[in-house]
Design a protein around this motif. Sequence first.
Motif, PDB file in Angstrom:
ATOM      1  N   GLY A  33       0.797  -1.213   0.000  1.00 26.60           N
ATOM      2  CA  GLY A  33       0.000   0.000   0.000  1.00 26.60           C
ATOM      3  C   GLY A  33       0.830   1.263   0.000  1.00 26.60           C
ATOM      4  O   GLY A  33       0.437   2.288  -0.575  1.00 26.60           O
ATOM      5  N   LEU A  54      -3.830  -4.338   3.014  1.00 25.93           N
ATOM      6  CA  LEU A  54      -2.505  -4.244   2.411  1.00 25.93           C
ATOM      7  C   LEU A  54      -1.470  -3.924   3.478  1.00 25.93           C
ATOM      8  O   LEU A  54      -1.770  -3.243   4.459  1.00 25.93           O
ATOM      9  CB  LEU A  54      -2.474  -3.126   1.358  1.00 25.93           C
ATOM     10  CG  LEU A  54      -3.365  -3.291   0.136  1.00 25.93           C
ATOM     11  CD1 LEU A  54      -3.418  -1.979  -0.637  1.00 25.93           C
ATOM     12  CD2 LEU A  54      -2.842  -4.407  -0.756  1.00 25.93           C
ATOM     13  N   GLY A  59      -5.896  -0.226   1.979  1.00 26.70           N
ATOM     14  CA  GLY A  59      -6.472   0.182   0.704  1.00 26.70           C
ATOM     15  C   GLY A  59      -7.343   1.421   0.767  1.00 26.70           C
ATOM     16  O   GLY A  59      -7.320   2.250  -0.144  1.00 26.70           O
ATOM     17  N   VAL A  62      -5.118   4.431   0.767  1.00 26.13           N
ATOM     18  CA  VAL A  62      -4.586   4.650  -0.583  1.00 26.13           C
ATOM     19  C   VAL A  62      -5.629   5.341  -1.449  1.00 26.13           C
ATOM     20  O   VAL A  62      -5.345   6.322  -2.157  1.00 26.13           O
ATOM     21  CB  VAL A  62      -4.171   3.315  -1.234  1.00 26.13           C
ATOM     22  CG1 VAL A  62      -3.829   3.514  -2.706  1.00 26.13           C
ATOM     23  CG2 VAL A  62      -2.981   2.707  -0.499  1.00 26.13           C
TER      24      VAL A  62
END
Length: 225
Positions: A33, A54, A59, A62
């Motif tokens: 990530g 991740l 995630g 992100v």
Amino acid sequence: MKLLLVEDNPAMQTTLQRSFERRGMQVVLCGDGARALDRWRASVPDVVLLDLSLPGVDGLSVLAQARAEGLATPVLILTARGTVGDRILGLNTGADDYLPKPFDLDELEARVRALVRRRGSSAAPTEFDSFCGLRADADNGAVYHQGQPMELSTREAALLRALLVKPGHAVAKERLFELVFPGEAEVQTEAIEVVVYRLRKKLGGTGASLVTLRGLGYLLKADPA
């Protein structure tokens, strides 16, 4: 068609890469990530397939950082978290679709192609509006001045993109730190000041200045005519 697959499971990476490449698509892999945004900017994908669990940065973080930067690539979340609450959270964070694991590969391909068609038929802009001749491309993250690409480091570009979203409005130092140093918990918040210093010098002659507002953060303003 180019896909960015952000997934830390090696078996899943291999299965999806082989499946999509047999269907004539190019797949860029990322299993971390903390590195996902760099891969996103560099690969300029048509669709991002994003796992939520991740290493480094999860995630959802992100996705939130990507949308804050203006990265508009369609995102399809792939995850074992299949509750309604998880789906709502992912969609509200900026995902375009959601497919819980395990899933059928044919359905996944159909959803990917639907996202590409949907994007192709929309009139969504791929660039931020220009400010003092500065323009950031929302797909690949590059920043241009008067149509020419600026020579910026990854962190300088991230900082400038964040400030270009609302020129003339202050952005808090803490928020900028999250965007410029995503997932880097060992870095001190004051490190953003070094990036500000370097970017300020590179903005010389562009007609835009990077201004420090003590206690509020930083903003871009146009130089006096």
